[in-house]
Write a protein that holds these residues in place. Structure first.
Motif, PDB file in Angstrom:
ATOM      1  N   ILE A  74      12.302  18.916   1.478  1.00 31.63           N
ATOM      2  CA  ILE A  74      11.530  19.784   2.773  1.00 31.63           C
ATOM      3  C   ILE A  74      11.088  21.589   3.098  1.00 31.63           C
ATOM      4  O   ILE A  74      12.646  21.937   2.575  1.00 31.63           O
ATOM      5  CB  ILE A  74      12.317  19.130   4.649  1.00 31.63           C
ATOM      6  CG1 ILE A  74      12.575  17.795   4.067  1.00 31.63           C
ATOM      7  CG2 ILE A  74      11.136  19.451   5.431  1.00 31.63           C
ATOM      8  CD1 ILE A  74      13.621  17.239   5.043  1.00 31.63           C
ATOM      9  N   MET A  75      10.548  21.262   2.897  1.00 26.47           N
ATOM     10  CA  MET A  75      10.090  23.484   3.085  1.00 26.47           C
ATOM     11  C   MET A  75      10.733  23.856   4.799  1.00 26.47           C
ATOM     12  O   MET A  75      10.760  25.026   4.773  1.00 26.47           O
ATOM     13  CB  MET A  75       8.554  23.651   2.856  1.00 26.47           C
ATOM     14  CG  MET A  75       8.719  23.913   1.477  1.00 26.47           C
ATOM     15  SD  MET A  75       6.693  23.563   0.359  1.00 26.47           S
ATOM     16  CE  MET A  75       5.968  23.013   1.517  1.00 26.47           C
ATOM     17  N   MET A  76      10.104  22.876   5.423  1.00 28.72           N
ATOM     18  CA  MET A  76      10.030  23.130   7.002  1.00 28.72           C
ATOM     19  C   MET A  76      10.216  22.134   7.773  1.00 28.72           C
ATOM     20  O   MET A  76       9.738  21.310   7.792  1.00 28.72           O
ATOM     21  CB  MET A  76       8.624  24.351   7.626  1.00 28.72           C
ATOM     22  CG  MET A  76       8.396  24.665   8.956  1.00 28.72           C
ATOM     23  SD  MET A  76       9.652  25.561   9.783  1.00 28.72           S
ATOM     24  CE  MET A  76       9.582  26.013  11.284  1.00 28.72           C
ATOM     25  N   ALA A  77      11.313  22.537   8.835  1.00 31.38           N
ATOM     26  CA  ALA A  77      10.575  21.452  10.067  1.00 31.38           C
ATOM     27  C   ALA A  77      10.731  22.244  11.142  1.00 31.38           C
ATOM     28  O   ALA A  77      11.620  22.754  11.605  1.00 31.38           O
ATOM     29  CB  ALA A  77      12.128  20.655   9.881  1.00 31.38           C
ATOM     30  N   ALA A 124      12.051   7.575   5.035  1.00 33.38           N
ATOM     31  CA  ALA A 124      11.513   5.747   4.065  1.00 33.38           C
ATOM     32  C   ALA A 124      10.169   6.991   4.283  1.00 33.38           C
ATOM     33  O   ALA A 124       9.801   7.179   3.206  1.00 33.38           O
ATOM     34  CB  ALA A 124      11.019   5.346   5.400  1.00 33.38           C
ATOM     35  N   LEU A 125       9.555   8.202   4.949  1.00 36.23           N
ATOM     36  CA  LEU A 125       8.491   8.403   5.076  1.00 36.23           C
ATOM     37  C   LEU A 125       8.187   9.402   3.499  1.00 36.23           C
ATOM     38  O   LEU A 125       7.109   9.818   2.850  1.00 36.23           O
ATOM     39  CB  LEU A 125       8.094   9.326   6.012  1.00 36.23           C
ATOM     40  CG  LEU A 125       6.622   7.868   7.045  1.00 36.23           C
ATOM     41  CD1 LEU A 125       6.827   9.069   8.268  1.00 36.23           C
ATOM     42  CD2 LEU A 125       5.422   7.497   6.984  1.00 36.23           C
ATOM     43  N   LEU A 126       8.969  10.771   2.962  1.00 28.48           N
ATOM     44  CA  LEU A 126       9.202  11.161   2.529  1.00 28.48           C
ATOM     45  C   LEU A 126       9.380  10.340   1.100  1.00 28.48           C
ATOM     46  O   LEU A 126       8.907  10.531  -0.013  1.00 28.48           O
ATOM     47  CB  LEU A 126      10.642  11.844   2.730  1.00 28.48           C
ATOM     48  CG  LEU A 126      10.407  12.994   3.488  1.00 28.48           C
ATOM     49  CD1 LEU A 126      11.697  14.545   3.667  1.00 28.48           C
ATOM     50  CD2 LEU A 126       8.780  14.153   3.535  1.00 28.48           C
ATOM     51  N   ALA A 127      10.193   9.183   0.666  1.00 29.96           N
ATOM     52  CA  ALA A 127      10.694   8.466   0.112  1.00 29.96           C
ATOM     53  C   ALA A 127       9.097   7.768  -0.793  1.00 29.96           C
ATOM     54  O   ALA A 127       8.468   7.185  -1.504  1.00 29.96           O
ATOM     55  CB  ALA A 127      11.370   7.298  -0.067  1.00 29.96           C
ATOM     56  N   ALA A 148       6.935  19.328   3.323  1.00 29.69           N
ATOM     57  CA  ALA A 148       8.034  19.083   2.047  1.00 29.69           C
ATOM     58  C   ALA A 148       7.084  19.074   0.758  1.00 29.69           C
ATOM     59  O   ALA A 148       5.855  19.350   1.364  1.00 29.69           O
ATOM     60  CB  ALA A 148       8.846  17.869   2.340  1.00 29.69           C
ATOM     61  N   THR A 149       7.118  19.543  -0.120  1.00 30.95           N
ATOM     62  CA  THR A 149       6.955  19.557  -1.463  1.00 30.95           C
ATOM     63  C   THR A 149       7.285  18.141  -2.232  1.00 30.95           C
ATOM     64  O   THR A 149       8.271  16.966  -2.147  1.00 30.95           O
ATOM     65  CB  THR A 149       7.131  20.352  -1.721  1.00 30.95           C
ATOM     66  OG1 THR A 149       8.453  20.665  -2.872  1.00 30.95           O
ATOM     67  CG2 THR A 149       7.123  22.156  -1.875  1.00 30.95           C
ATOM     68  N   ILE A 150       6.264  17.776  -2.989  1.00 32.40           N
ATOM     69  CA  ILE A 150       6.674  16.635  -4.379  1.00 32.40           C
ATOM     70  C   ILE A 150       6.685  16.863  -5.964  1.00 32.40           C
ATOM     71  O   ILE A 150       6.997  17.791  -5.812  1.00 32.40           O
ATOM     72  CB  ILE A 150       4.982  15.831  -4.219  1.00 32.40           C
ATOM     73  CG1 ILE A 150       4.964  15.632  -2.810  1.00 32.40           C
ATOM     74  CG2 ILE A 150       6.004  14.867  -5.012  1.00 32.40           C
ATOM     75  CD1 ILE A 150       3.204  14.986  -2.931  1.00 32.40           C
TER      76      ILE A 150
END
Length: 117
Positions: free
Chosen positions: A63-66, A51-54, A115-117
Protein backbone atom coordinates in the motif's frame (compact mmCIF):
# COMPACT_ATOMS: atom_id res chain seq x y z
CA UNK A 1 -1.42 1.67 -22.93
CA UNK A 2 -2.34 -0.64 -20.01
CA UNK A 3 -5.92 -1.81 -19.85
CA UNK A 4 -8.16 -1.54 -16.81
CA UNK A 5 -9.29 -4.55 -14.83
CA UNK A 6 -12.24 -4.05 -12.48
CA UNK A 7 -12.84 -6.18 -9.40
CA UNK A 8 -16.38 -6.60 -8.12
CA UNK A 9 -17.88 -4.05 -10.54
CA UNK A 10 -21.29 -2.73 -9.62
CA UNK A 11 -23.84 -0.36 -11.07
CA UNK A 12 -22.29 2.66 -9.34
CA UNK A 13 -18.66 1.67 -8.73
CA UNK A 14 -16.10 -1.11 -8.70
CA UNK A 15 -14.54 -2.24 -5.42
CA UNK A 16 -11.11 -2.07 -7.06
CA UNK A 17 -9.58 -1.00 -10.36
CA UNK A 18 -6.22 -2.26 -11.57
CA UNK A 19 -4.18 -0.37 -14.16
CA UNK A 20 -0.65 -1.49 -14.87
CA UNK A 21 1.04 -2.14 -11.53
CA UNK A 22 -1.37 -0.02 -9.49
CA UNK A 23 -4.56 -1.03 -7.72
CA UNK A 24 -7.05 1.54 -6.49
CA UNK A 25 -9.56 0.41 -3.86
CA UNK A 26 -12.88 2.13 -3.35
CA UNK A 27 -13.59 3.37 0.14
CA UNK A 28 -14.40 0.32 2.25
CA UNK A 29 -17.01 0.40 5.01
CA UNK A 30 -18.13 -2.22 7.51
CA UNK A 31 -21.30 -4.12 6.67
CA UNK A 32 -21.38 -6.79 9.37
CA UNK A 33 -20.34 -4.45 12.19
CA UNK A 34 -22.16 -1.31 10.98
CA UNK A 35 -23.44 0.51 14.03
CA UNK A 36 -20.79 -1.17 16.19
CA UNK A 37 -17.61 0.25 17.64
CA UNK A 38 -14.96 2.01 15.59
CA UNK A 39 -12.51 -0.75 16.54
CA UNK A 40 -14.84 -3.47 15.24
CA UNK A 41 -15.58 -1.55 12.04
CA UNK A 42 -11.88 -0.84 11.47
CA UNK A 43 -11.03 -4.54 11.85
CA UNK A 44 -13.74 -5.51 9.37
CA UNK A 45 -12.69 -2.87 6.85
CA UNK A 46 -9.02 -3.89 7.07
CA UNK A 47 -10.01 -7.54 6.48
CA UNK A 48 -11.94 -6.42 3.38
CA UNK A 49 -8.88 -4.51 2.18
CA UNK A 50 -6.71 -7.61 2.71
CA UNK A 51 -9.15 -9.70 0.64
CA UNK A 52 -9.38 -7.19 -2.21
CA UNK A 53 -5.63 -6.73 -2.34
CA UNK A 54 -5.14 -10.52 -2.43
CA UNK A 55 -7.65 -10.77 -5.29
CA UNK A 56 -5.63 -8.10 -7.11
CA UNK A 57 -2.41 -10.05 -6.56
CA UNK A 58 -0.86 -7.90 -3.87
CA UNK A 59 -0.95 -7.28 -0.12
CA UNK A 60 -0.90 -4.58 2.56
CA UNK A 61 2.90 -4.24 2.44
CA UNK A 62 2.45 -2.73 -1.04
CA UNK A 63 0.00 0.00 0.00
CA UNK A 64 1.39 3.37 -1.05
CA UNK A 65 -1.39 5.61 0.27
CA UNK A 66 -4.29 5.19 2.67
CA UNK A 67 -7.05 7.71 3.28
CA UNK A 68 -9.11 7.16 6.41
CA UNK A 69 -12.42 8.90 6.99
CA UNK A 70 -13.80 8.98 10.53
CA UNK A 71 -17.32 10.09 11.35
CA UNK A 72 -15.91 11.47 14.63
CA UNK A 73 -12.24 12.45 14.86
CA UNK A 74 -12.43 11.80 18.60
CA UNK A 75 -12.28 8.07 17.67
CA UNK A 76 -8.83 8.51 16.09
CA UNK A 77 -7.11 6.61 18.91
CA UNK A 78 -9.61 3.76 18.81
CA UNK A 79 -9.14 3.37 15.05
CA UNK A 80 -5.35 3.54 15.43
CA UNK A 81 -5.38 0.80 18.08
CA UNK A 82 -6.56 -1.60 15.35
CA UNK A 83 -4.60 -0.03 12.47
CA UNK A 84 -1.32 -0.23 14.41
CA UNK A 85 -1.66 -4.00 14.90
CA UNK A 86 -2.58 -4.50 11.22
CA UNK A 87 0.18 -2.59 9.42
CA UNK A 88 3.59 -4.19 9.03
CA UNK A 89 6.35 -2.25 10.79
CA UNK A 90 8.69 -0.75 8.23
CA UNK A 91 6.05 -1.17 5.47
CA UNK A 92 3.63 1.56 6.56
CA UNK A 93 2.00 3.64 3.81
CA UNK A 94 1.64 7.36 3.50
CA UNK A 95 -1.67 8.19 5.19
CA UNK A 96 -4.25 10.92 5.70
CA UNK A 97 -7.01 10.79 8.31
CA UNK A 98 -9.93 13.20 8.23
CA UNK A 99 -13.28 13.66 9.89
CA UNK A 100 -16.14 13.39 7.42
CA UNK A 101 -19.85 12.81 7.39
CA UNK A 102 -20.14 9.28 6.00
CA UNK A 103 -22.92 8.00 3.75
CA UNK A 104 -24.90 6.38 6.60
CA UNK A 105 -24.95 7.08 10.34
CA UNK A 106 -24.05 3.45 11.18
CA UNK A 107 -20.72 3.83 9.36
CA UNK A 108 -18.02 5.22 11.62
CA UNK A 109 -14.94 4.56 9.49
CA UNK A 110 -14.18 4.31 5.77
CA UNK A 111 -10.77 3.50 4.31
CA UNK A 112 -9.54 3.81 0.72
CA UNK A 113 -6.09 2.67 -0.41
CA UNK A 114 -3.81 2.73 -3.43
CA UNK A 115 -1.28 -0.09 -3.74
CA UNK A 116 1.22 -1.55 -6.18
CA UNK A 117 1.22 -5.08 -7.49
Amino acid sequence: MPTLKRLKPGKRMSQAVIRGNAVYLAGQVAEKTAGGSVAAQTAEVLAQIDALLAEAGTDKTKIMMATIYLADIATFGEMNSVWDTWVVEGETPARATVEAKLVAPDYKVEIAVIATI
